[in-house]
Write a protein that holds these residues in place. Structure first.
Motif, PDB file in Angstrom:
ATOM      1  N   VAL A  63      34.386  33.042  -7.193  1.00 31.76           N
ATOM      2  CA  VAL A  63      35.467  33.982  -6.866  1.00 31.76           C
ATOM      3  C   VAL A  63      36.415  33.353  -5.850  1.00 31.76           C
ATOM      4  O   VAL A  63      37.636  33.477  -5.971  1.00 31.76           O
ATOM      5  CB  VAL A  63      34.896  35.321  -6.356  1.00 31.76           C
ATOM      6  N   GLY A  64      35.864  32.669  -4.861  1.00 30.75           N
ATOM      7  CA  GLY A  64      36.713  32.025  -3.854  1.00 30.75           C
ATOM      8  C   GLY A  64      37.626  30.975  -4.456  1.00 30.75           C
ATOM      9  O   GLY A  64      38.834  30.946  -4.170  1.00 30.75           O
ATOM     10  N   LEU A  65      37.073  30.108  -5.290  1.00 28.96           N
ATOM     11  CA  LEU A  65      37.904  29.074  -5.905  1.00 28.96           C
ATOM     12  C   LEU A  65      38.922  29.678  -6.870  1.00 28.96           C
ATOM     13  O   LEU A  65      40.071  29.232  -6.915  1.00 28.96           O
ATOM     14  CB  LEU A  65      37.045  28.043  -6.629  1.00 28.96           C
ATOM     15  N   ALA A  66      38.538  30.706  -7.609  1.00 27.13           N
ATOM     16  CA  ALA A  66      39.484  31.360  -8.516  1.00 27.13           C
ATOM     17  C   ALA A  66      40.631  31.991  -7.737  1.00 27.13           C
ATOM     18  O   ALA A  66      41.794  31.908  -8.147  1.00 27.13           O
ATOM     19  CB  ALA A  66      38.774  32.417  -9.357  1.00 27.13           C
ATOM     20  N   LEU A  67      40.327  32.585  -6.605  1.00 26.07           N
ATOM     21  CA  LEU A  67      41.370  33.195  -5.774  1.00 26.07           C
ATOM     22  C   LEU A  67      42.314  32.133  -5.217  1.00 26.07           C
ATOM     23  O   LEU A  67      43.536  32.287  -5.262  1.00 26.07           O
ATOM     24  CB  LEU A  67      40.720  33.982  -4.628  1.00 26.07           C
ATOM     25  N   ILE A  68      41.752  31.042  -4.745  1.00 29.04           N
ATOM     26  CA  ILE A  68      42.583  29.950  -4.210  1.00 29.04           C
ATOM     27  C   ILE A  68      43.446  29.344  -5.317  1.00 29.04           C
ATOM     28  O   ILE A  68      44.638  29.089  -5.119  1.00 29.04           O
ATOM     29  CB  ILE A  68      41.690  28.877  -3.542  1.00 29.04           C
ATOM     30  N   MET A  69      42.853  29.132  -6.502  1.00 30.73           N
ATOM     31  CA  MET A  69      43.627  28.552  -7.598  1.00 30.73           C
ATOM     32  C   MET A  69      44.707  29.510  -8.100  1.00 30.73           C
ATOM     33  O   MET A  69      45.753  29.075  -8.572  1.00 30.73           O
ATOM     34  CB  MET A  69      42.708  28.143  -8.757  1.00 30.73           C
ATOM     35  N   ASP A  70      44.466  30.812  -7.997  1.00 37.49           N
ATOM     36  CA  ASP A  70      45.486  31.770  -8.415  1.00 37.49           C
ATOM     37  C   ASP A  70      46.629  31.847  -7.407  1.00 37.49           C
ATOM     38  O   ASP A  70      47.789  31.997  -7.793  1.00 37.49           O
ATOM     39  CB  ASP A  70      44.866  33.153  -8.598  1.00 37.49           C
ATOM     40  N   LEU A  71      46.321  31.720  -6.135  1.00 38.11           N
ATOM     41  CA  LEU A  71      47.357  31.826  -5.105  1.00 38.11           C
ATOM     42  C   LEU A  71      48.188  30.555  -4.966  1.00 38.11           C
ATOM     43  O   LEU A  71      49.369  30.623  -4.635  1.00 38.11           O
ATOM     44  CB  LEU A  71      46.717  32.174  -3.760  1.00 38.11           C
ATOM     45  N   PHE A  72      47.580  29.406  -5.204  1.00 37.09           N
ATOM     46  CA  PHE A  72      48.269  28.130  -5.006  1.00 37.09           C
ATOM     47  C   PHE A  72      48.266  27.346  -6.310  1.00 37.09           C
ATOM     48  O   PHE A  72      47.259  26.741  -6.693  1.00 37.09           O
ATOM     49  CB  PHE A  72      47.594  27.321  -3.894  1.00 37.09           C
ATOM     50  N   HIS A  73      49.418  27.334  -6.986  1.00 40.18           N
ATOM     51  CA  HIS A  73      49.522  26.686  -8.297  1.00 40.18           C
ATOM     52  C   HIS A  73      49.236  25.179  -8.256  1.00 40.18           C
ATOM     53  O   HIS A  73      48.597  24.665  -9.193  1.00 40.18           O
ATOM     54  CB  HIS A  73      50.896  26.963  -8.916  1.00 40.18           C
ATOM     55  N   PRO A  74      49.642  24.436  -7.236  1.00 39.80           N
ATOM     56  CA  PRO A  74      49.284  23.003  -7.215  1.00 39.80           C
ATOM     57  C   PRO A  74      47.769  22.768  -7.168  1.00 39.80           C
ATOM     58  O   PRO A  74      47.265  21.823  -7.777  1.00 39.80           O
ATOM     59  CB  PRO A  74      49.958  22.473  -5.950  1.00 39.80           C
ATOM     60  N   ILE A  75      47.066  23.635  -6.469  1.00 33.39           N
ATOM     61  CA  ILE A  75      45.600  23.504  -6.429  1.00 33.39           C
ATOM     62  C   ILE A  75      45.019  23.817  -7.806  1.00 33.39           C
ATOM     63  O   ILE A  75      44.082  23.158  -8.269  1.00 33.39           O
ATOM     64  CB  ILE A  75      45.002  24.403  -5.332  1.00 33.39           C
ATOM     65  N   TYR A  76      45.600  24.798  -8.480  1.00 31.12           N
ATOM     66  CA  TYR A  76      45.170  25.114  -9.841  1.00 31.12           C
ATOM     67  C   TYR A  76      45.364  23.908 -10.763  1.00 31.12           C
ATOM     68  O   TYR A  76      44.462  23.538 -11.511  1.00 31.12           O
ATOM     69  CB  TYR A  76      45.951  26.319 -10.371  1.00 31.12           C
ATOM     70  N   LYS A  77      46.552  23.305 -10.701  1.00 34.71           N
ATOM     71  CA  LYS A  77      46.840  22.151 -11.569  1.00 34.71           C
ATOM     72  C   LYS A  77      45.934  20.969 -11.247  1.00 34.71           C
ATOM     73  O   LYS A  77      45.595  20.184 -12.121  1.00 34.71           O
ATOM     74  CB  LYS A  77      48.313  21.758 -11.435  1.00 34.71           C
ATOM     75  N   ALA A  78      45.523  20.846  -9.995  1.00 35.35           N
ATOM     76  CA  ALA A  78      44.675  19.722  -9.606  1.00 35.35           C
ATOM     77  C   ALA A  78      43.205  19.965  -9.942  1.00 35.35           C
ATOM     78  O   ALA A  78      42.501  19.048 -10.375  1.00 35.35           O
ATOM     79  CB  ALA A  78      44.821  19.454  -8.111  1.00 35.35           C
ATOM     80  N   LEU A  79      42.712  21.191  -9.746  1.00 34.55           N
ATOM     81  CA  LEU A  79      41.286  21.440  -9.859  1.00 34.55           C
ATOM     82  C   LEU A  79      40.822  21.959 -11.220  1.00 34.55           C
ATOM     83  O   LEU A  79      39.674  21.740 -11.596  1.00 34.55           O
ATOM     84  CB  LEU A  79      40.841  22.428  -8.777  1.00 34.55           C
ATOM     85  N   TYR A  80      41.677  22.668 -11.943  1.00 35.78           N
ATOM     86  CA  TYR A  80      41.231  23.270 -13.203  1.00 35.78           C
ATOM     87  C   TYR A  80      40.739  22.230 -14.210  1.00 35.78           C
ATOM     88  O   TYR A  80      39.677  22.430 -14.815  1.00 35.78           O
ATOM     89  CB  TYR A  80      42.324  24.147 -13.813  1.00 35.78           C
ATOM     90  N   PRO A  81      41.448  21.101 -14.401  1.00 35.25           N
ATOM     91  CA  PRO A  81      40.901  20.090 -15.331  1.00 35.25           C
ATOM     92  C   PRO A  81      39.550  19.536 -14.866  1.00 35.25           C
ATOM     93  O   PRO A  81      38.660  19.299 -15.681  1.00 35.25           O
ATOM     94  CB  PRO A  81      41.965  18.993 -15.345  1.00 35.25           C
ATOM     95  N   LEU A  82      39.386  19.356 -13.566  1.00 32.41           N
ATOM     96  CA  LEU A  82      38.100  18.876 -13.050  1.00 32.41           C
ATOM     97  C   LEU A  82      36.998  19.905 -13.287  1.00 32.41           C
ATOM     98  O   LEU A  82      35.851  19.549 -13.591  1.00 32.41           O
ATOM     99  CB  LEU A  82      38.214  18.556 -11.563  1.00 32.41           C
ATOM    100  N   LEU A  83      37.357  21.164 -13.135  1.00 33.30           N
ATOM    101  CA  LEU A  83      36.403  22.248 -13.355  1.00 33.30           C
ATOM    102  C   LEU A  83      35.926  22.255 -14.804  1.00 33.30           C
ATOM    103  O   LEU A  83      34.733  22.408 -15.071  1.00 33.30           O
ATOM    104  CB  LEU A  83      37.056  23.581 -12.990  1.00 33.30           C
ATOM    105  N   VAL A  84      36.848  22.054 -15.732  1.00 32.84           N
ATOM    106  CA  VAL A  84      36.483  22.038 -17.149  1.00 32.84           C
ATOM    107  C   VAL A  84      35.666  20.789 -17.485  1.00 32.84           C
ATOM    108  O   VAL A  84      34.686  20.860 -18.233  1.00 32.84           O
ATOM    109  CB  VAL A  84      37.755  22.128 -18.025  1.00 32.84           C
TER     110      VAL A  84
END
Length: 162
Positions: A78-99
């Motif tokens: 939940v914490g990482l999802a909230l951070i990735m939703d609030l900050f788009h650059p973090i989403y672009k950086a971490l989502y591929p690594l998460l997958v």
């Protein structure tokens, strides 16, 4: 065609379980699969009765490990999802690594966790965290991203959402 009543529908799962147990017992009885690979339901029940105290005490430890792993997995997801939703650059950086991390089977990392953290509770909790973290993070991120922005604006206008 006969209409099923509520009472007949409630018995269908029971009949299905009994059918599965009968097939399982037949497979064991006729030794289609060796006993050491698939013990019969009756031998499982016998062992359960004879070793109940050991199974119960070990199941408590397993429940504790699963509880803490799930708690930490939910918090991190939940914490990482909230951070990735609030900050788009973090989403672009971490989502591929998460997958990409989901391509590694848990069976492959379990021995490494034992080598790194020993035989205690920690490697088991970390394995549960690793297993639960991804679906929670992705599910929460999807929920955050699918929320209608107009509804959020309406709630802010009505003073119900800050």
């Amino acid at each position: 065609m006969k209409k099923l009543t509520n009472t007949s529908i409630n018995f269908l799962p029971i009949v299905a379980v009994l059918l599965i147990l009968a097939i399982w017992q037949a497979i064991s009885f006729f030794q289609i699969i060796p006993e050491f690979l698939l013990p019969s339901p009756l031998s499982v029940l016998e062992v359960f009765k004879s070793d109940y105290s050991a199974l119960f005490s070990n199941s408590l430890v397993t429940l504790i490990e699963a509880f803490w792993g799930l708690c930490f997995g939910v918090l991190l997801g939940v914490g990482l999802a909230l951070i990735m939703d609030l900050f788009h650059p973090i989403y672009k950086a971490l989502y591929p690594l998460l997958v990409i991390t989901q391509t590694i089977p848990t069976v492959a990392i379990a021995p490494l966790l034992i080598l790194w953290f020993g035989y205690g509770i920690l490697p088991k909790v970390v394995l549960v965290v690793a297993t639960t973290f991804f679906p929670i993070a992705v599910g929460m991120l999807d929920a955050f991203r699918s929320t209608d922005k107009d509804l959020i604006t309406l709630m802010r206008t009505l003073g119900q959402y800050t």
